[in-house]
Scaffold this active site. Structure first.
Site, mmCIF file in Angstrom:
data_model
loop_
_atom_site.group_PDB
_atom_site.id
_atom_site.type_symbol
_atom_site.label_atom_id
_atom_site.label_comp_id
_atom_site.label_asym_id
_atom_site.label_seq_id
_atom_site.Cartn_x
_atom_site.Cartn_y
_atom_site.Cartn_z
ATOM 1 N N ILE A 96 0.888 -1.169 0.000
ATOM 2 C CA ILE A 96 0.000 0.000 0.000
ATOM 3 C C ILE A 96 0.920 1.211 0.000
ATOM 4 O O ILE A 96 1.669 1.433 0.957
ATOM 5 C CB ILE A 96 -1.003 -0.049 1.173
ATOM 6 N N ILE A 98 1.408 5.361 -1.215
ATOM 7 C CA ILE A 98 0.945 6.646 -1.721
ATOM 8 C C ILE A 98 2.193 7.467 -2.059
ATOM 9 O O ILE A 98 3.135 7.532 -1.259
ATOM 10 C CB ILE A 98 0.106 7.393 -0.644
ATOM 11 N N LYS A 109 -6.260 5.992 3.504
ATOM 12 C CA LYS A 109 -7.503 5.531 4.121
ATOM 13 C C LYS A 109 -8.430 4.893 3.077
ATOM 14 O O LYS A 109 -9.021 3.850 3.309
ATOM 15 C CB LYS A 109 -8.203 6.733 4.784
ATOM 16 N N GLU A 136 7.859 3.372 11.188
ATOM 17 C CA GLU A 136 6.968 3.855 12.263
ATOM 18 C C GLU A 136 5.722 4.570 11.736
ATOM 19 O O GLU A 136 4.645 4.462 12.311
ATOM 20 C CB GLU A 136 7.741 4.793 13.196
ATOM 21 N N TYR A 142 -1.530 2.032 10.344
ATOM 22 C CA TYR A 142 -2.297 0.780 10.473
ATOM 23 C C TYR A 142 -3.025 0.716 11.819
ATOM 24 O O TYR A 142 -4.163 0.240 11.885
ATOM 25 C CB TYR A 142 -1.379 -0.440 10.324
ATOM 26 N N LYS A 144 -4.186 3.105 13.473
ATOM 27 C CA LYS A 144 -5.342 3.993 13.384
ATOM 28 C C LYS A 144 -6.582 3.252 12.852
ATOM 29 O O LYS A 144 -7.706 3.555 13.199
ATOM 30 C CB LYS A 144 -4.958 5.165 12.475
HETATM 31 C C1 LIG Z 1 1.375 4.730 5.074
HETATM 32 C C2 LIG Z 1 0.584 5.408 3.943
HETATM 33 C C3 LIG Z 1 0.020 4.346 3.010
HETATM 34 C C4 LIG Z 1 -0.551 6.220 4.562
HETATM 35 O O1 LIG Z 1 -1.266 6.857 3.533
HETATM 36 P P1 LIG Z 1 -1.679 8.401 3.648
HETATM 37 O O2 LIG Z 1 -2.509 8.723 2.473
HETATM 38 O O3 LIG Z 1 -0.472 9.216 3.856
HETATM 39 O O4 LIG Z 1 -2.546 8.380 4.999
HETATM 40 P P2 LIG Z 1 -3.928 9.100 5.272
HETATM 41 O O5 LIG Z 1 -3.833 10.534 4.885
HETATM 42 O O6 LIG Z 1 -5.038 8.316 4.676
HETATM 43 O O7 LIG Z 1 -3.951 9.005 6.870
HETATM 44 C C5 LIG Z 1 -5.024 8.496 7.599
HETATM 45 C C6 LIG Z 1 -4.653 8.543 9.067
HETATM 46 O O8 LIG Z 1 -3.580 7.637 9.343
HETATM 47 C C7 LIG Z 1 -2.695 8.217 10.322
HETATM 48 N N1 LIG Z 1 -1.390 8.477 9.711
HETATM 49 C C8 LIG Z 1 -1.095 8.534 8.390
HETATM 50 N N2 LIG Z 1 0.210 8.801 8.206
HETATM 51 C C9 LIG Z 1 0.741 8.934 9.433
HETATM 52 C C10 LIG Z 1 2.035 9.254 9.894
HETATM 53 N N3 LIG Z 1 3.042 9.499 9.050
HETATM 54 N N4 LIG Z 1 2.246 9.319 11.239
HETATM 55 C C11 LIG Z 1 1.226 9.113 12.112
HETATM 56 N N5 LIG Z 1 -0.044 8.830 11.721
HETATM 57 C C12 LIG Z 1 -0.275 8.729 10.403
HETATM 58 C C13 LIG Z 1 -3.330 9.533 10.745
HETATM 59 O O9 LIG Z 1 -4.138 9.288 11.871
HETATM 60 C C14 LIG Z 1 -4.139 9.894 9.530
HETATM 61 O O10 LIG Z 1 -5.210 10.740 9.793
HETATM 62 P P3 LIG Z 1 -4.952 12.341 9.859
HETATM 63 O O11 LIG Z 1 -4.138 12.723 8.641
HETATM 64 O O12 LIG Z 1 -6.331 12.881 9.858
HETATM 65 O O13 LIG Z 1 -4.200 12.562 11.138
HETATM 66 C C15 LIG Z 1 1.462 6.403 3.132
HETATM 67 O O14 LIG Z 1 1.959 7.390 3.989
HETATM 68 C C16 LIG Z 1 2.600 5.761 2.396
HETATM 69 O O15 LIG Z 1 2.443 5.350 1.256
HETATM 70 N N6 LIG Z 1 3.787 5.689 3.014
HETATM 71 C C17 LIG Z 1 4.960 5.202 2.361
HETATM 72 C C18 LIG Z 1 4.824 3.763 1.962
HETATM 73 C C19 LIG Z 1 4.648 2.835 3.114
HETATM 74 O O16 LIG Z 1 5.303 2.919 4.139
HETATM 75 N N7 LIG Z 1 3.756 1.868 2.889
HETATM 76 C C20 LIG Z 1 3.492 0.824 3.830
HETATM 77 C C21 LIG Z 1 4.452 -0.279 3.611
HETATM 78 S S1 LIG Z 1 4.107 -1.600 4.734
#
Ligand SMILES: CC(C)(COP(=O)(O)OP(=O)(O)OC[C@H]1O[C@@H](n2cnc3c(N)ncnc32)[C@H](O)[C@@H]1OP(=O)(O)O)[C@@H](O)C(=O)NCCC(=O)NCCS
Length: 172
Positions: A96, A98, A109, A136, A142, A144
């Protein structure tokens, strides 16, 4: 702002390869050596490998678009395509991602909800994933959504053994 999720098909392979490499590199480059990264990117995301994964009926890829821009992707597995033997009642979120400039806009989300929805449609009772112990931000994300750590497994980045936490969410 329009958000759209669409299932990938064979024609999407070149774009899938591009976004897979870009997002993996963005996420892990700072914490891994260039040699380890290069070896892993070549092994995991070469055309042949991705073609094999796309043609597996137990795996599905989805793209997410914000307006007209490709913002990220999701890969889910069921049955034997799962990276661990979790049984036929579970679904794995294997990838997953972004793109960096689209993070924290609520798109992750949508992809999590897409995975949960696909699990429900297929009457699965549990969704699980493996996440690098050092990732982290993803772990916070996750948690959340109700995923709880439950075990660990090894993940090989090239020759380097790393530890992935297993996180699970039961579906009720
Ligand atoms: C992890 C990932 C998929 C989250 O997607 P995103 O679109 O950034 O997350 P969202 O905006 O939908 O966040 C939803 C909620 O999750 C939590 N959250 C998301 N990113 C966070 C962060 N960096 N730190 C803490 N909480 C986080 C928050 O509660 C957030 O709600 P808020 O923005 O209202 O506070 C994205 O950041 C990503 O692609 N990261 C790099 C790749 C990765 O690590 N993938 C997983 C491999 S296992």
């Amino acid at each position: 702002m329009t958000i759209r999720i669409s299932k990938c098909c064979r024609e999407d392979l070149p774009i899938l390869q591009e976004i897979s490499i870009e997002t993996f590199d963005q996420t892990f480059r700072e914490q891994n050596s260039p040699e380890t990264m290069k070896a892993y990117l070549e092994e995991a995301f070469n055309v042949k490998q991705l073609e094999k994964e796309m043609s597996d009926p137990s795996s599905e890829f989805f793209f997410i678009y914000l307006n007209k821009d490709l913002a990220g992707y999701l890969k889910i597995n069921v049955n034997d395509a799962q990276s661990e033997k979790m049984g036929d009642e579970s679904l794995e979120i294997e990838r997953i991602y972004i793109r960096r400039t689209f993070q924290r806009k609520g798109l992750g989300k949508y992809l999590i909800n897409q995975a949960l929805e696909m699990a429900r449609i297929q009457n699965k009772t549990m969704v699980w994933l493996g996440v690098w112990e050092k990732n982290e931000k993803a772990i916070a994300f996750y948690k959340k959504f109700g995923f709880v750590q439950n075990g660990a497994h090894s993940f090989y980045m090239g020759d380097e053994e790393q530890t992935d936490f297993i996180m699970k969410k039961p579906l009720v």
